[in-house]
Scaffold this active site. Sequence first.
Site, short mmCIF file in Angstrom:
data_model
loop_
_atom_site.label_atom_id
_atom_site.label_comp_id
_atom_site.label_asym_id
_atom_site.label_seq_id
_atom_site.Cartn_x
_atom_site.Cartn_y
_atom_site.Cartn_z
N GLU A 82 -23.71 101.48 -19.88
CA GLU A 82 -23.66 102.35 -18.70
C GLU A 82 -22.45 103.28 -18.72
OE1 GLU A 82 -24.39 100.42 -14.93
OE2 GLU A 82 -23.85 102.23 -13.83
N LYS A 260 -23.20 94.40 -7.60
CA LYS A 260 -23.69 94.92 -8.89
C LYS A 260 -22.58 95.74 -9.55
CE LYS A 260 -25.88 97.84 -11.86
NZ LYS A 260 -25.31 99.01 -12.54
N ASP A 276 -21.96 84.01 -22.05
CA ASP A 276 -23.32 84.05 -21.52
C ASP A 276 -23.35 84.88 -20.23
OD1 ASP A 276 -25.73 83.43 -20.24
OD2 ASP A 276 -25.77 81.39 -21.02
N HIS A 374 -20.19 110.56 -13.09
CA HIS A 374 -21.21 110.16 -14.06
C HIS A 374 -21.72 111.34 -14.89
CE1 HIS A 374 -22.45 106.00 -13.43
NE2 HIS A 374 -22.33 106.15 -12.12
#
Length: 422
Positions: A82, A260, A276, A374
């Site tokens: 990302e 998130k 993990d 972004h």
Amino acid sequence: MESSRIKGFFKLSIEERFEIVTMDKGLTEEEKAILSGKSPFPMTLANSMVENVIGQFSLPIGIAANFKVNGKDVFIPMATEEPSVIAAASNAARTSYDLGGIFTSSTGSIMRGQVQVLDVVDPHAAKSRIYENKDKIIETCNLKDPTLVQLGGGVKDVEVHLINTVKETMLVIHLIVDTKDAMGANAVNTMAEHVSPLIEKITGGRVVLRIITNLADKRLIRARGVFSTRDLGGEEVVKNIVSAYEFADADPYRAATHNKGIMNGITSVVLATGNDTRAIEAGAHSYAARTGRYRSLTTWEVNHEGNLVGSIELPMAVGIVGGATKSHPVAKAALKIMGVTSSEQLAGMIAAVGLAENLASLRALSAEGIQSGHMRLHAKNLSLMAGATFENIDLIVQKAFEEKDIRFDRILEITKEIQKEG
Ligand code: NAD
């Protein structure tokens, strides 16, 4: 390492950054070659990691700069697809650097294994019998992992939970295991399976599930930091950041995306170190819902000096041994770059990144919005989607920026125009 605060780090070439970050970190030539992409990751190794292998999937590793954790400067490797995640963490960390950086603490390396017992006719009495036999249960489990026991780990305690389900009162035994520098799932699962016949004998029931829980509430990591209000853009921005946190803490719809954003940072470091990611995600989200409502994993307040103070608390079951942490050469290199010597230190750095990542998102959302940050990388991705060749990407992105129009259809047109000219 002297300082993680390197002005213009992002402007350096890949080779220059590699040199700075790996200097004096004890990486082997093989690790350097694989990390830098000069040598391919061996297919034989890939084939020994998972089943039915046909190829490999690569991701970029970037370095979060400007981090000072527990008074020590550190470069933190992040593996992610990302755009903006690594820049965001580095920028937010910069605003805490001169105020001391980020400090962490841990509740230890204790995991829980669950053993489910069905068809127990006297669950309450069986619970007491389990406690009477606690030492025997612990001893039986610990026989399965002498290495862990020798290191001071192993099963330390036993808890019995009576869980009322729609059908029956289930007896669920928790093995409380110190897994030291390992994440511990294999260790705990092995013990849980091994002790089951003894549990059946004591309870008169039938053991079915025997597995670790990822709600690692005895392996919590906490991180806190003071962030400069001036560097964040002033009092108004900071006021909005605090109310953005309050919004997330009160509303699960916002909390999902708030957390998130935190996991953007956390998962990237977990992945880069061969740990993990799903275990950490499961632990984080279940912990965020522990009060019965899904809430923020962070808190944000303003201190006496008017600076922003952030803290984060979540389970962090990561290892520096076990799983892929030692078998994957890039994971090994990542751990060396961070210079961690215990799972607790690694957990602290990961939490620090999660905290900084959260601040970066809240700051952008509270001020200019997240899209502008972004856009350059987004435009690059769109150019690739439009079929741009690598040598044309910068030109295409530049033209789209001049036109202030970052849309796929326009980038497609620009790409066609430029590549036709070429
Ligand atoms: P592991 O079994 O590969 O290594 C742990 C073992 O290493 C210990 O049992 C111990 O014997 C030994 N060891 C040597 N030095 C040690 C030290 N300093 N500290 C602690 N142990 C040391 O790995 P693991 O950590 O038990 O399991 C992790 C793996 O399990 C991960 O790959 C994870 O993906 C997988 N897994 C996860 C889940 C889950 O999260 N629900 C379930 C199953 C498997």
